[in-house]
Design an enzyme around this catalytic site. Structure first.
Site: not given
Ligand code: LLP
Length: 432
Positions: A249, A293, A331, A362-363, A391
Site C-alpha cells: 500500500g 506491489g 485507472r 467506444c466509451e 495496475y
Molecule cells: N497485499 C494485498 C493483500 C493487496 O490486496 C494489495 C493490493 C497489495 C498487497 C499491494 O498493494 P500496493 O503495494 O500495490 O498498493 N487496482 C488498484 C490497486 C488495487 C490494489 C489491490 N490490492 C489501482 O490501480 O490503484
C-alpha cells in the site's frame, strides 16, 4: 523534471527511459507499448529487502504483490532478487510456477478462493495461504486432509483502519469484503477454530489497509492493532503467532506535487512501533512480512502511444487522441487517477498546452486524463504516460476487441520483449 528518476531528455530533445530514446523504442516495437525498466524494479526490491534486514534484523520477508504487474520475466527478476511473491489467483500462481519461482516464498491470497485454487496451491507447496473467511478455513482443512498435507496459513484481518485513499482501494475498514473483522469477535473465533484444526498450521496474521497511501500513521496504527490481537491470542489461547504480514500500500509519485515518504521511512517508523509494542505486551517479535506491489512496479513503467486526431472544441477543451486508452490503462475511468504525460519527441519543450488525452475505445470515459499539461501534440507525435508500471498491464482488457500491447523490458541500454503484442488471431483464439 519528471516523476520518475529514470526519465530524461537526450540531445535530440527526445524523452529517454533508462538512457534509451523512447521515440526509438516506439519505432522499433510499435505503439501502444509498455516499457519496464529492470533496474528500477531491482532497486526497489533491494531497498525493501535491505529495510527488512536493517529494521527487523532480517527476520521477515518482502513478497512482491504480483497483481501490480505479472509476467514470466517479472517473476524471474523478482526471484533473482531473492524476495517472495504474493499471488491472488490461479493465473498469478501459475505464472510464478512456470517462471520457476521458489513456491515456498509465495503467499496465496484471495477472498473467494476456489477448491481448484487451494488444491493447486497445496500441490505446488506455497509458503502460506492467506485464509480470508471461515468457510475457506474448513474447505482448506478438508482439502489438506485429503492430500495428507498441512499447509501454513495466515488469517486476513480487517484491523478497522480507514486509510485516506480512494474508496475502491481501501481494504482495512470493517465494511470490506476482505478478511475477518476484529471488532465483532469474528477474528478471535476463527483463530480458535484454526488452532483446533489438524491439517492447517496457523502461522501468522495478515492485514492490508489499502493502496496508494501517503500517511505513515495508518500503517503504525495497523501494526499496533495487530500486535494487540497477537497478544490477546497468546494470553487467552496460549498460542504464539509467529508471523505478521503488514501488507502493501505504499504510495508512489504519479505527479510532481506528490511527495510520498521514502519507503525506508515507513519501514523505520513501523518497526519502532513493532518493537515497542512487543515489549509493552511482553510478546516475542513476530517475523514481519510486507507485500509492496505498486511501489516496486509503477515507477519502473511508462506507456508509449502515437497521437492520432487532435480535436479543439473552442472554449471547452482539446482532445488529443491516442492509439491506446482504457484497454491498456483503465485507472482513470476507474479511479480518476492522475498521470504525468510528455510528448516524447518534444520532451525538451515546455508543457504549455492543457489537453484531455482520449483513448480509442467506444466509451466517453475512455480517457488517460483531463486538463493535463502537455507540449503541443499533433498527429504522429509519441506520447509517454509515466509511472504506469503497476495496475496497467495487469488490468488491461480486450474491450472493443483491441489487442493488448507488448511489454518491453530495458536494462543497461538494451531492450527486449517480455510479452508479445497480441495479434488479431489472439483475439479470436478461443472463439469456436
Ligand atoms: N497485499 C494485498 C493483500 C493487496 O490486496 C494489495 C493490493 C497489495 C498487497 C499491494 O498493494 P500496493 O503495494 O500495490 O498498493 N487496482 C488498484 C490497486 C488495487 C490494489 C489491490 N490490492 C489501482 O490501480 O490503484
Amino acid at each position: 523534471m519528471f516523476v520518475s528518476e529514470n526519465l530524461g531528455v537526450n540531445e535530440k530533445g527526445n524523452l529517454t527511459v533508462g538512457g534509451i530514446d523512447t521515440v526509438d523504442l516506439a519505432a522499433q516495437y510499435g505503439t501502444p507499448l509498455y516499457v519496464m525498466d529492470e533496474q528500477v524494479v531491482r532497486n526497489a526490491c533491494r531497498r525493501f529487502k535491505e529495510s527488512i534486514d536493517k529494521y527487523y534484523g532480517g527476520k521477515g520477508l518482502v513478497c512482491y504483490a504480483s497483481k501490480a504487474f505479472s509476467c514470466l520475466e517479472m517473476c524471474r527478476i523478482i526471484a533473482s532478487e531473492g524476495i517472495g511473491l504474493d499471488v491472488v489467483s490461479l493465473g498469478e500462481l501459475y505464472t510464478a510456477v512456470k517462471s520457476g519461482f521458489d513456491c515456498s516464498k509465495i503467499g496465496f491470497h484471495g477472498n473467494n478462493k476456489t477448491p481448484e485454487e487451494l488444491e493447486y496451491a497445496i500441490e505446488v507447496g506455497v509458503g502460506h495461504i492467506v485464509v480470508d473467511n471461515i468457510s475457506e478455513l474448513f474447505m482448506l482443512e478438508e482439502i489438506a486432509k485429503a492430500k495428507n498435507a498441512k499447509p501454513s496459513i495466515m488469517f486476513r484481518i480487517k484491523p478497522g483502519i480507514d486509510a485516506h485513499t480512494h474508496d475502491f482501494v481501501k481494504t482495512g475498514q470493517i465494511d470490506s469484503k476482505f478478511g475477518f473483522a476484529l471488532e465483532t469477535g469474528e477474528a478471535f473465533e476463527a483463530v480458535k477454530q484454526a488452532v483446533a484444526c489438524e491439517n492447517v498450521e496457523l502461522s501468522g496474521l495478515h492485514c492490508h489497509i489499502g493502496s496508494q497511501i501517503f500517511d505513515i500513521a495508518p500503517f503504525e496504527e495497523a501494526a499496533r492493532v495487530m500486535l494487540d490481537f497477537i497478544a490477546k491470542i497468546k494470553d487467552e489461547l496460549g498460542y504464539t503467532v509467529k508471523e505478521l504480514n503488514l501488507g502493501g500500500g505504499f504510495g508512489i509519485k504519479y505527479l510532481n506535487e506528490h511527495d510520498p515518504a521514502p519507503f525506508e521511512t515507513y519501514m523505520e517508523r513501523v518497526s519502532k512501533v513493532v518493537k515497542s509494542e512487543c515489549e509493552r505486551l511482553g510478546i516475542e517479535q513476530p517475523a514481519i512480512l510486507i507485500e509492496p506491489g505498486r511501489s516496486i512496479a509503477a515507477p519502473a513503467g511508462i506507456t508509449l502511444y502515437t497521437v492520432g486526431a487532435r480535436k479543439e472544441i473552442p472554449n471547452i477543451r482539446t482532445y488529443v487522441s491516442i492509439d491506446g486508452g482504457m484497454c491498456d490503462n483503465p485507472r482513470y475511468i476507474l479511479y480518476g487517477s492522475e498521470y504525468e504525460a510528455v510528448v516524447a519527441n518534444k520532451a525538451s519543450e515546455e508543457r504549455t498546452d492543457r489537453v484531455t488525452i482520449a483513448g480509442r475505445c467506444c466509451e466517453s470515459g475512455d480517457l488517460i486524463g483531463e486538463n493535463m499539461p502537455l507540449q503541443y501534440a499533433e498527429s504522429g507525435d509519441i506520447i509517454a504516460v509515466c509511472a504506469t508500471g503497476a495496475y496497467n498491464y495487469s488490468m488491461s482488457s480486450n474491450y472493443n476487441r483491441v489487442q493488448k500491447p507488448a511489454v518491453v523490458f530495458i536494462n543497461n541500454g538494451e531492450s527486449r520483449i517480455a510479452v508479445k503484442r497480441e495479434t488479431l488471431d489472439d483475439i479470436i483464439r478461443n472463439d469456436i
